[in-house]
Write a protein that holds these residues in place. Structure first.
Motif, PDB file in Angstrom:
ATOM      1  N   TYR A 461      18.678  47.323 -51.483  1.00  0.00           N
ATOM      2  CA  TYR A 461      19.532  46.127 -52.147  1.00  0.00           C
ATOM      3  C   TYR A 461      18.650  45.114 -52.422  1.00  0.00           C
ATOM      4  O   TYR A 461      18.841  44.339 -53.513  1.00  0.00           O
ATOM      5  CB  TYR A 461      20.629  45.778 -51.312  1.00  0.00           C
ATOM      6  CG  TYR A 461      21.719  46.746 -51.331  1.00  0.00           C
ATOM      7  CD1 TYR A 461      22.540  46.873 -52.618  1.00  0.00           C
ATOM      8  CD2 TYR A 461      21.946  47.695 -50.292  1.00  0.00           C
ATOM      9  CE1 TYR A 461      23.435  48.076 -52.495  1.00  0.00           C
ATOM     10  CE2 TYR A 461      22.845  48.510 -50.115  1.00  0.00           C
ATOM     11  CZ  TYR A 461      23.904  48.726 -51.324  1.00  0.00           C
ATOM     12  OH  TYR A 461      24.617  49.857 -51.344  1.00  0.00           O
ATOM     13  N   LYS A 465      17.197  47.758 -56.218  1.00  0.00           N
ATOM     14  CA  LYS A 465      18.285  47.560 -57.232  1.00  0.00           C
ATOM     15  C   LYS A 465      17.941  46.260 -58.121  1.00  0.00           C
ATOM     16  O   LYS A 465      17.872  46.497 -59.269  1.00  0.00           O
ATOM     17  CB  LYS A 465      19.406  46.899 -56.302  1.00  0.00           C
ATOM     18  CG  LYS A 465      20.373  47.868 -55.790  1.00  0.00           C
ATOM     19  CD  LYS A 465      21.001  48.792 -57.071  1.00  0.00           C
ATOM     20  CE  LYS A 465      22.168  49.557 -56.433  1.00  0.00           C
ATOM     21  NZ  LYS A 465      22.999  50.168 -57.411  1.00  0.00           N
ATOM     22  N   PRO A 466      17.288  45.342 -57.644  1.00  0.00           N
ATOM     23  CA  PRO A 466      16.805  44.502 -58.754  1.00  0.00           C
ATOM     24  C   PRO A 466      15.569  44.663 -59.593  1.00  0.00           C
ATOM     25  O   PRO A 466      15.826  44.438 -61.056  1.00  0.00           O
ATOM     26  CB  PRO A 466      16.205  43.085 -57.892  1.00  0.00           C
ATOM     27  CG  PRO A 466      17.073  43.155 -56.549  1.00  0.00           C
ATOM     28  CD  PRO A 466      17.020  44.710 -56.280  1.00  0.00           C
ATOM     29  N   ARG A 467      14.879  45.632 -59.261  1.00  0.00           N
ATOM     30  CA  ARG A 467      13.803  46.275 -59.897  1.00  0.00           C
ATOM     31  C   ARG A 467      14.406  47.046 -61.139  1.00  0.00           C
ATOM     32  O   ARG A 467      13.826  47.010 -62.211  1.00  0.00           O
ATOM     33  CB  ARG A 467      12.836  46.839 -59.038  1.00  0.00           C
ATOM     34  CG  ARG A 467      11.567  47.264 -60.031  1.00  0.00           C
ATOM     35  CD  ARG A 467      10.799  48.273 -58.959  1.00  0.00           C
ATOM     36  NE  ARG A 467      10.232  47.610 -57.965  1.00  0.00           N
ATOM     37  CZ  ARG A 467      10.136  48.227 -56.568  1.00  0.00           C
ATOM     38  NH1 ARG A 467      10.303  49.500 -56.805  1.00  0.00           N
ATOM     39  NH2 ARG A 467       9.423  47.380 -55.665  1.00  0.00           N
ATOM     40  N   LEU A 468      15.339  47.650 -60.698  1.00  0.00           N
ATOM     41  CA  LEU A 468      15.907  48.781 -61.642  1.00  0.00           C
ATOM     42  C   LEU A 468      16.731  48.057 -62.903  1.00  0.00           C
ATOM     43  O   LEU A 468      16.761  48.406 -63.950  1.00  0.00           O
ATOM     44  CB  LEU A 468      16.923  49.653 -60.837  1.00  0.00           C
ATOM     45  CG  LEU A 468      17.560  50.912 -61.612  1.00  0.00           C
ATOM     46  CD1 LEU A 468      16.550  51.769 -62.537  1.00  0.00           C
ATOM     47  CD2 LEU A 468      18.716  51.469 -60.768  1.00  0.00           C
ATOM     48  N   ARG A 469      17.412  46.918 -62.075  1.00  0.00           N
ATOM     49  CA  ARG A 469      18.220  46.142 -63.410  1.00  0.00           C
ATOM     50  C   ARG A 469      17.426  45.563 -64.269  1.00  0.00           C
ATOM     51  O   ARG A 469      17.715  45.452 -65.258  1.00  0.00           O
ATOM     52  CB  ARG A 469      19.032  45.019 -62.367  1.00  0.00           C
ATOM     53  CG  ARG A 469      20.221  44.493 -63.252  1.00  0.00           C
ATOM     54  CD  ARG A 469      20.944  43.647 -62.221  1.00  0.00           C
ATOM     55  NE  ARG A 469      21.341  44.082 -60.967  1.00  0.00           N
ATOM     56  CZ  ARG A 469      21.096  43.695 -59.742  1.00  0.00           C
ATOM     57  NH1 ARG A 469      20.367  42.776 -59.680  1.00  0.00           N
ATOM     58  NH2 ARG A 469      21.849  44.105 -58.861  1.00  0.00           N
ATOM     59  N   LYS A 470      16.006  44.914 -63.836  1.00  0.00           N
ATOM     60  CA  LYS A 470      15.082  44.294 -64.705  1.00  0.00           C
ATOM     61  C   LYS A 470      14.675  45.296 -65.738  1.00  0.00           C
ATOM     62  O   LYS A 470      14.641  45.125 -67.065  1.00  0.00           O
ATOM     63  CB  LYS A 470      14.004  43.645 -64.141  1.00  0.00           C
ATOM     64  CG  LYS A 470      14.210  42.352 -63.358  1.00  0.00           C
ATOM     65  CD  LYS A 470      13.105  41.737 -62.953  1.00  0.00           C
ATOM     66  CE  LYS A 470      12.990  40.479 -62.404  1.00  0.00           C
ATOM     67  NZ  LYS A 470      11.983  40.035 -61.572  1.00  0.00           N
ATOM     68  N   GLN A 472      15.942  48.263 -66.755  1.00  0.00           N
ATOM     69  CA  GLN A 472      17.383  48.577 -67.582  1.00  0.00           C
ATOM     70  C   GLN A 472      17.304  47.573 -68.604  1.00  0.00           C
ATOM     71  O   GLN A 472      17.707  48.046 -70.002  1.00  0.00           O
ATOM     72  CB  GLN A 472      18.510  48.969 -66.856  1.00  0.00           C
ATOM     73  CG  GLN A 472      18.433  50.237 -65.880  1.00  0.00           C
ATOM     74  CD  GLN A 472      19.711  50.332 -65.025  1.00  0.00           C
ATOM     75  OE1 GLN A 472      20.245  49.240 -64.782  1.00  0.00           O
ATOM     76  NE2 GLN A 472      19.926  51.461 -64.583  1.00  0.00           N
ATOM     77  N   GLN A 473      17.227  46.193 -68.233  1.00  0.00           N
ATOM     78  CA  GLN A 473      17.468  45.239 -69.107  1.00  0.00           C
ATOM     79  C   GLN A 473      16.282  45.385 -70.463  1.00  0.00           C
ATOM     80  O   GLN A 473      16.355  45.285 -71.489  1.00  0.00           O
ATOM     81  CB  GLN A 473      17.456  43.843 -68.605  1.00  0.00           C
ATOM     82  CG  GLN A 473      18.561  43.636 -67.872  1.00  0.00           C
ATOM     83  CD  GLN A 473      18.751  42.210 -66.915  1.00  0.00           C
ATOM     84  OE1 GLN A 473      17.696  41.751 -66.916  1.00  0.00           O
ATOM     85  NE2 GLN A 473      19.888  42.053 -66.412  1.00  0.00           N
TER      86      GLN A 473
END
Length: 487
Positions: A461, A465-470, A472-473
């Motif tokens: 978490y 998760k933050p790396r994946l969110r970045k 995807q953006q």
């Protein structure tokens, strides 16, 4: 899908190559079933359980046959699965993929540390009586072994397969030789220097098949389970196997025969030549058999075989951890540097990363100079991790049956017993965890193990998760920019 198409899928220099032939896969599968746990751990298991160790290995072997059939069916249902990570990620979720990938990595790191303890124990065979290696000597031996294995793995995967082929062949021939020599001793009523005559009756005439009672029988499962770590190696080699639809089923279906031959029959012969209560817990029973019989030359040869077996185990461990790191990195669940391959199509950075951590295990020799104690501690933690991994594989099968019934219907390699046997295997794994709480040394490992779950939760978490969110953006922004340019 033909084998040529399978090869085309992985012909890119950025993908793992299908270089492992049927010959390699069969012997690696056998080698994975004959590891440090059998050669070294069986001495302590015999001390705990007596002759009932034969039933323990048959029970565990049966459960693993169903587990491997489940894994085989899933892997063959989608040949794009490179390892357990892809399978767990798609069938359960990214969190399961993250857990199984990093836990499998740590599990094999612990196997490597246990193997280092075993190597030092075996090398002590050549030391004068009542002498041991200094902590510095133990650490230097450990470092040398890790560097040797690293060098082997940095070469091509085909060479890895070739080396493992010969390592496994040595183990197979040694066990077959031991069964043959031991059988000859029994039929000729060979008398050892201490007056003991080899006889099949030794197996049941010293307290029966359960001389240590129910508690001893249950206690024997922990170390016996460690002996089976590596059977699932086939699941990490799916992306590097030629013609998997033909070769994977062959390797999986041979598991029951291997268990009967290499575990049950070999230990039956060992306990026929040397009564179980005279086998030292801290020494390989295979070496003890020849020493007890007064044949030191054969004992030296067997000790060399046992050493090669441990090196084989470490070699396989380093191989599998590097592939797990590669899969995690490709899924952005590990540092991206680990997602690259060398010119030889080998995940070299993953190999270095794993070997550094196994090397750190050399430090364990300073804090736990008793090699058997170090081996037990590392193997106990390892078994706990692998029980959870094996459990996730079975949950993956249940999810596969629910989410992809059409693939199951079309499968030509269905798991016998299907859903029912999946629950039986899961119940057995839960039973194995309960058993670990019965022994003081394994209970310590069980109490410490939740720390790993905390570490994975925090990193999942906090980092993944933050790396994946970045990412995807970023991917959405790139896609939008491309669409605007096309307009």
């Amino acid at each position: 899908m033909t084998s040529s198409r399978h090869d085309d899928v992985h012909s890119s220099p950025h993908e793992l190559q299908r270089k492992l032939s049927n010959r390699h896969l069969q012997l690696i599968a056998i080698g994975g079933a004959i590891g440090t746990g059998l050669f070294m751990g069986s001495g302590k298991t015999i001390a705990l359980a007596g002759p009932s160790i034969l039933f323990i290995y048959m029970i565990i072997g049966l459960m693993f046959f169903f587990l491997m059939r489940a894994l085989g069916e899933i892997l063959l249902s989608n040949l794009h699965y490179k390892s357990f990570i892809d399978m767990a990620h798609e069938l359960i979720g990214p969190g399961a993929g993250y857990y199984i990938g990093w836990s499998y990595w740590l599990g094999w790191i612990l196997v490597g540390i246990a193997d280092l303890a075993a190597i030092i124990n075996y090398l002590g065979f050549w030391l004068p009586p009542d002498t041991t290696f200094t902590p510095m000597g133990q650490a230097l031996i450990s470092v040398g072994c890790v560097l040797f294995v690293l060098g082997l793995n940095l070469l091509t995967v085909k060479l890895f397969g070739e080396i493992e082929f010969w390592f496994a062949l040595i183990k197979i021939l040694a066990i077959l030789g031991l069964i043959g020599i031991g059988g000859y001793m029994v039929f000729n009523q060979f008398a050892a220097p201490d007056g003991t005559t080899a006889s099949f009756q030794h197996v049941w005439s010293h307290g029966g098949m359960f001389p240590q009672g129910g508690n001893g029988f249950l206690a024997g499962f922990q170390i016996a389970l460690f002996a089976f770590v590596g059977v699932e190696l086939l699941g990490t080699m799916a992306a590097e196997t030629k013609d998997p639809e033909k070769n994977l089923p062959k390797a999986v279906n041979a598991i029951p025969t291997r268990i009967i031959l290499f575990y049950v029959l070999s230990l039956f012969v060992v306990m026929s030549v040397t009564p179980w209560n005279q086998i030292p817990a801290d020494r390989s029973p295979f070496v003890s058999l020849f020493l007890h019989a007064g044949i030191p030359t054969s004992a030296i040869i067997m000790n060399l075989v046992v050493l090669s077996s441990v090196m084989s185990s470490m070699n396989s461990g380093v191989f599998s951890t590097s592939r797990m790191l590669f899969g995690l990195a490709r899924g952005r669940q590990a540092p991206q540097a680990l997602a690259t391959l060398s010119k030889r199509a080998v995940p070299a950075k993953g190999l270095l990363f794993s070997c550094l951590f196994i090397m750190a295990g050399a430090a364990l020799q300073y804090f736990v100079p008793n090699t058997v104690e170090a081996f037990t501690l590392a193997s106990s933690l390892c078994v706990i991790l692998f029980i959870s991994i094996w459990g996730i594989i079975m949950v993956c099968y249940l999810r596969y049956r629910k989410l992809q019934p059409q693939l199951h219907a079309a499968s030509r390699f269905k798991m016998p017993g299907g859903v029912l046997m999946s629950y039986v295997v899961l119940a057995f794994l839960l039973f194995a965890l309960v058993i670990l709480s019965l022994e003081p040394d394994t209970l310590k490992a069980l109490l410490v193990s939740p720390l790993w779950l905390v570490i994975l939760t925090v990193t999942y978490y906090g980092l993944y998760k933050p790396r994946l969110r970045k990412y995807q953006q970023y991917a959405q922004t790139e896609q939008y920019a491309k669409s605007e340019t096309l307009r």
